[in-house]
Design an enzyme around this catalytic site. Structure first.
Site, PDB file in Angstrom:
ATOM      1  N   PHE A  94       0.815  -1.224   0.000  1.00 19.83           N
ATOM      2  CA  PHE A  94       0.000   0.000   0.000  1.00 19.83           C
ATOM      3  C   PHE A  94       0.845   1.269   0.000  1.00 19.83           C
ATOM      4  CE2 PHE A  94       0.872  -0.084   4.573  1.00 19.83           C
ATOM      5  CZ  PHE A  94       1.022   1.266   4.849  1.00 19.83           C
ATOM      6  N   GLU A  96      -5.003  -3.696  -1.926  1.00 18.73           N
ATOM      7  CA  GLU A  96      -6.437  -3.413  -1.916  1.00 18.73           C
ATOM      8  C   GLU A  96      -6.759  -2.145  -1.115  1.00 18.73           C
ATOM      9  OE1 GLU A  96      -4.649  -5.848  -0.683  1.00 18.73           O
ATOM     10  OE2 GLU A  96      -5.803  -7.205   0.603  1.00 18.73           O
ATOM     11  N   LYS A 124      -0.986  -6.810  -9.322  1.00 18.01           N
ATOM     12  CA  LYS A 124      -1.959  -7.014  -8.240  1.00 18.01           C
ATOM     13  C   LYS A 124      -1.618  -5.972  -7.180  1.00 18.01           C
ATOM     14  CE  LYS A 124      -2.913  -8.275  -4.607  1.00 18.01           C
ATOM     15  NZ  LYS A 124      -3.425  -7.338  -3.565  1.00 18.01           N
ATOM     16  N   CYS A 131       9.423   1.885   3.373  1.00 15.76           N
ATOM     17  CA  CYS A 131      10.339   0.785   3.696  1.00 15.76           C
ATOM     18  C   CYS A 131      11.749   1.312   3.909  1.00 15.76           C
ATOM     19  CB  CYS A 131      10.332  -0.250   2.588  1.00 15.76           C
ATOM     20  SG  CYS A 131      10.954   0.427   1.062  1.00 15.76           S
ATOM     21  N   GLU A 176       9.020  -4.024  13.020  1.00 17.75           N
ATOM     22  CA  GLU A 176       8.798  -2.928  12.067  1.00 17.75           C
ATOM     23  C   GLU A 176       7.458  -2.291  12.425  1.00 17.75           C
ATOM     24  OE1 GLU A 176       7.768  -3.877   7.962  1.00 17.75           O
ATOM     25  OE2 GLU A 176       8.957  -2.179   7.280  1.00 17.75           O
TER      26      GLU A 176
HETATM   27  P1  NAD Z   1       1.643  -6.624   2.968  1.00 18.91           P
HETATM   28  O1  NAD Z   1       2.712  -7.646   3.003  1.00 18.91           O
HETATM   29  O2  NAD Z   1       0.556  -6.700   3.960  1.00 18.91           O
HETATM   30  O3  NAD Z   1       0.921  -6.642   1.522  1.00 18.91           O
HETATM   31  C1  NAD Z   1       1.651  -6.618   0.324  1.00 18.91           C
HETATM   32  C2  NAD Z   1       0.839  -7.317  -0.764  1.00 18.91           C
HETATM   33  O4  NAD Z   1       0.633  -8.680  -0.380  1.00 18.91           O
HETATM   34  C3  NAD Z   1      -0.530  -6.714  -1.003  1.00 18.91           C
HETATM   35  O5  NAD Z   1      -0.786  -6.664  -2.381  1.00 18.91           O
HETATM   36  C4  NAD Z   1      -1.470  -7.657  -0.288  1.00 18.91           C
HETATM   37  O6  NAD Z   1      -2.731  -7.733  -0.895  1.00 18.91           O
HETATM   38  C5  NAD Z   1      -0.750  -8.987  -0.379  1.00 18.91           C
HETATM   39  N1  NAD Z   1      -1.012  -9.847   0.783  1.00 18.91           N
HETATM   40  C6  NAD Z   1      -1.213  -9.451   2.069  1.00 18.91           C
HETATM   41  N2  NAD Z   1      -1.432 -10.526   2.862  1.00 18.91           N
HETATM   42  C7  NAD Z   1      -1.340 -11.620   2.063  1.00 18.91           C
HETATM   43  C8  NAD Z   1      -1.469 -13.020   2.308  1.00 18.91           C
HETATM   44  N3  NAD Z   1      -1.713 -13.498   3.525  1.00 18.91           N
HETATM   45  N4  NAD Z   1      -1.328 -13.860   1.259  1.00 18.91           N
HETATM   46  C9  NAD Z   1      -1.062 -13.388   0.026  1.00 18.91           C
HETATM   47  N5  NAD Z   1      -0.956 -12.063  -0.253  1.00 18.91           N
HETATM   48  C10 NAD Z   1      -1.082 -11.198   0.738  1.00 18.91           C
HETATM   49  O7  NAD Z   1       2.372  -5.203   3.013  1.00 18.91           O
HETATM   50  P2  NAD Z   1       1.714  -3.754   3.155  1.00 18.91           P
HETATM   51  O8  NAD Z   1       1.189  -3.577   4.526  1.00 18.91           O
HETATM   52  O9  NAD Z   1       0.809  -3.491   2.012  1.00 18.91           O
HETATM   53  O10 NAD Z   1       3.009  -2.834   2.938  1.00 18.91           O
HETATM   54  C11 NAD Z   1       3.896  -2.500   3.962  1.00 18.91           C
HETATM   55  C12 NAD Z   1       5.068  -3.455   4.022  1.00 18.91           C
HETATM   56  O11 NAD Z   1       5.760  -3.461   2.774  1.00 18.91           O
HETATM   57  C13 NAD Z   1       6.111  -3.036   5.045  1.00 18.91           C
HETATM   58  O12 NAD Z   1       6.570  -4.190   5.696  1.00 18.91           O
HETATM   59  C14 NAD Z   1       7.219  -2.410   4.214  1.00 18.91           C
HETATM   60  O13 NAD Z   1       8.502  -2.441   4.791  1.00 18.91           O
HETATM   61  C15 NAD Z   1       7.157  -3.265   3.009  1.00 18.91           C
HETATM   62  N6  NAD Z   1       7.781  -2.611   1.868  1.00 18.91           N
HETATM   63  C16 NAD Z   1       9.006  -3.054   1.493  1.00 18.91           C
HETATM   64  C17 NAD Z   1       9.652  -2.430   0.444  1.00 18.91           C
HETATM   65  C18 NAD Z   1      11.010  -2.889   0.013  1.00 18.91           C
HETATM   66  O14 NAD Z   1      11.481  -2.410  -0.999  1.00 18.91           O
HETATM   67  N7  NAD Z   1      11.660  -3.793   0.696  1.00 18.91           N
HETATM   68  C19 NAD Z   1       9.051  -1.353  -0.219  1.00 18.91           C
HETATM   69  C20 NAD Z   1       7.782  -0.947   0.192  1.00 18.91           C
HETATM   70  C21 NAD Z   1       7.156  -1.593   1.245  1.00 18.91           C
END
Ligand code: NAD
Length: 498
Positions: free
Chosen positions: A149, A176, A173, A281, A383
């Protein structure tokens, strides 16, 4: 209330999705839309569209692909503000920050405009008599990108411009929580001349993700998100025989040495700690204050916190910090502030209880600073992904370095110092993928590659730049013999190079 749908074959479509999820405006707390959540039949339809498009797109000449990329670059540039406001309306970040996000994504599109040169590969003439050998890099096929997000435009743009320029078709994808901007990015690509089906957007939750991970026609998966999901994506996609890169979460440390300029270090800590309400991140979440730095730096940071303007991201008056993405997330972050207090850290600035006039239902939280944090505390280990900055004090630089290298994460890190030798030692020995020297958020340019170490990345390649191109292409080496028409003769020996 708006229905937010998929984008397939060049047009927005609800497909057959029956499930939907609420999308909020974080500044008001109101539900502004409902996003479609794909089911199995939707996933099949979108993958089939991408597979059909691959047949022709992968055969299209580099100059035609490049022309489209250049037109797309112009359209994105012309629509920067519109895209930024869409981001802000669903994410909560302030307009200037959202504009910055679009700008950094645009740089990857600009990089992809040079794909003709980037795809050049080695060619060796006369490796044997009348034999030439050369490498070509071919597209992988249908590839998927699953994104978080916190950067609903930039993170997808780390992936799809490179993948598509290389000749792949791409299924995005998005999260959401803020799905709308993905549709506008897809529409603009179509307007730039991209053939239908080359860039599709599949909205959804874990059902969509699992469907993509299991689909035999999806050949590669790029993921960016939290560490537990990144780990899951990496193992599941690998088990299904796919190429996968999965970028995870972070806990980024910034060392401040006693010889640093405290004013500049405080500017950097506040900007990198509270920008985008800490939902980056690459946000700095831990300042490691070496020697007497803590006593000098804390007052500099708190005075800057007092001056921060916190409010709706799209207000006429420019704000420094907007709302957090959802009520649940705001409450979770506030829960960490409660936890830090009970763990015994010193609360130097408390962001709880902030109300923004006229936006009482918005998901706001003020900037929070903890001093005297120790590595055994949960607020240090986890985090938090919010506007909470922790200060850990150490006696020496070596202790500070050891602290960082003991962290399970290895995304970004920084050192603030005027000592070139210390800076050089740090960049050589610190275990992280992206290192800043007097730069708090060292996000690489598009022509370098972005990625962390340890639990911040699962897989072998980083995103965009040369590693992105490597991820989205397969090498093929051709050995070719065009004999002199005068030469003849059978030779049953194993082919040797002479
Ligand atoms: P998230 O892991 O909750 O979601 C990321 C994606 O995975 C979304 O599209 C979501 O729909 C999907 N998803 C979530 N739960 C799932 C499941 N159980 N099974 C399959 N798919 C699933 O992350 P978020 O809250 O949207 O974003 C924040 C996180 O992203 C933080 O941990 C941040 O550090 C990380 N991030 C990392 C980088 C990087 O470059 N390393 C960059 C941006 C964000």
């Amino acid at each position: 209330m708006t229905d937010i749908n998929h984008f397939v074959d060049g047009a927005v479509s609800a497909l057959n999705s029956t499930r939907r999820s609420d999308v909020h405006n974080p500044a008001t707390g109101q539900v502004t839309g409902q996003v479609a959540l794909a089911d199995a039949a939707d996933i099949d339809a979108v993958v089939a569209s991408s597979k059909a498009a691959f047949e022709t797109w992968s055969e299209m000449s580099i100059s035609r692909r490049t022309n489209i990329m250049f037109r797309y670059r112009e359209l994105l540039d012309a629509h920067r503000m519109e895209l930024a406001e869409m981001i802000s309306a669903e994410h909560g970040k302030v307009r200037a920050d959202a504009l910055g996000e679009v700008g950094r994504g645009l740089e990857v599109v600009e990089y992809a405009c040079g794909i003709g040169q980037i795809l050049q590969a080695p060619h060796s003439e006369d490796v044997s008599t009348a034999v030439d050998s050369y490498t070509v890099r071919q597209a992988v096929g249908v590839v998927a990108g699953i994104t978080p997000f916190n950067f609903p435009a930039m993170v997808p743009m780390w992936m799809y411009p490179v993948a598509i320029a290389c000749g792949n078709t791409f299924i995005l994808k998005p999260s959401e929580k803020d799905p709308t901007v993905s549709l506008r990015m897809a529409e603009l690509f179509t307007e730039a001349g991209l053939p239908d089906g080359v860039f599709n957007v599949l909205q959804g939750d874990a059902v969509a993700v699992n469907g993509l991970l299991e689909h035999p026609d999806v050949k590669a998966v790029s993921f960016v998100g939290s560490t537990p999901i990144a780990k899951y994506i990496h193992s599941t996609a690998s088990a299904n025989g796919k190429r996968v890169q999965a970028l995870g979460g972070a806990k980024n440390h910034m060392i401040v040495l006693p010889d640093a300029d405290m004013g500049q270090a405080a500017d950097a800590a506040v900007s990198a700690g509270y920008g985008s309400a800490g939902e980056r991140c690459m946000a700095i979440s831990v300042v490691v204050a070496v020697g007497d730095v803590g006593d000098r730096l804390i007052p500099e940071i708190t005075s800057r916190i007092d001056d921060l303007k916190i409010g709706p991201g799209l207000s006429d008056e420019a704000m420094d910090m907007g709302a957090l993405v959802t009520r649940d997330h705001r409450d979770r972050v506030a829960g960490y502030i409660d936890m830090g207090e009970s763990e015994g850290a010193t609360l130097a600035a408390d962001g709880r209880g902030l109300t923004v006039e006229g936006h009482e239902d918005g998901f706001f939280l003020g900037a929070t600073l903890f001093d005297n944090v120790t590595p055994d505390m949960k607020i240090y280990e986890d985090e938090i992904f919010g506007p909470v900055l922790c200060v850990v004090r150490t006696e020496t630089y070596d202790e500070a370095l050891e602290l960082i290298n003991s962290s399970p994460f290895g995304n970004g890190t920084a050192i603030f110092t005027n000592d070139g030798g210390a800076a050089r030692h740090f960049r050589r020995h610190v275990q992280a993928g992206m290192v800043g020297v007097n730069v708090p958020i060292p996000v690489p340019m598009a022509y370098h590659s972005f990625g962390g170490w340890k639990d911040s990345l699962f897989g072998d390649t980083h995103v965009h730049g040369a590693e992105g191109v490597k991820f989205y292409t397969r090498n093929k080496v051709i050995t070719e013999r065009w004999p002199d028409p005068h030469e003849r003769g059978v030779n049953l020996g194993f082919p040797t190079m002479d």
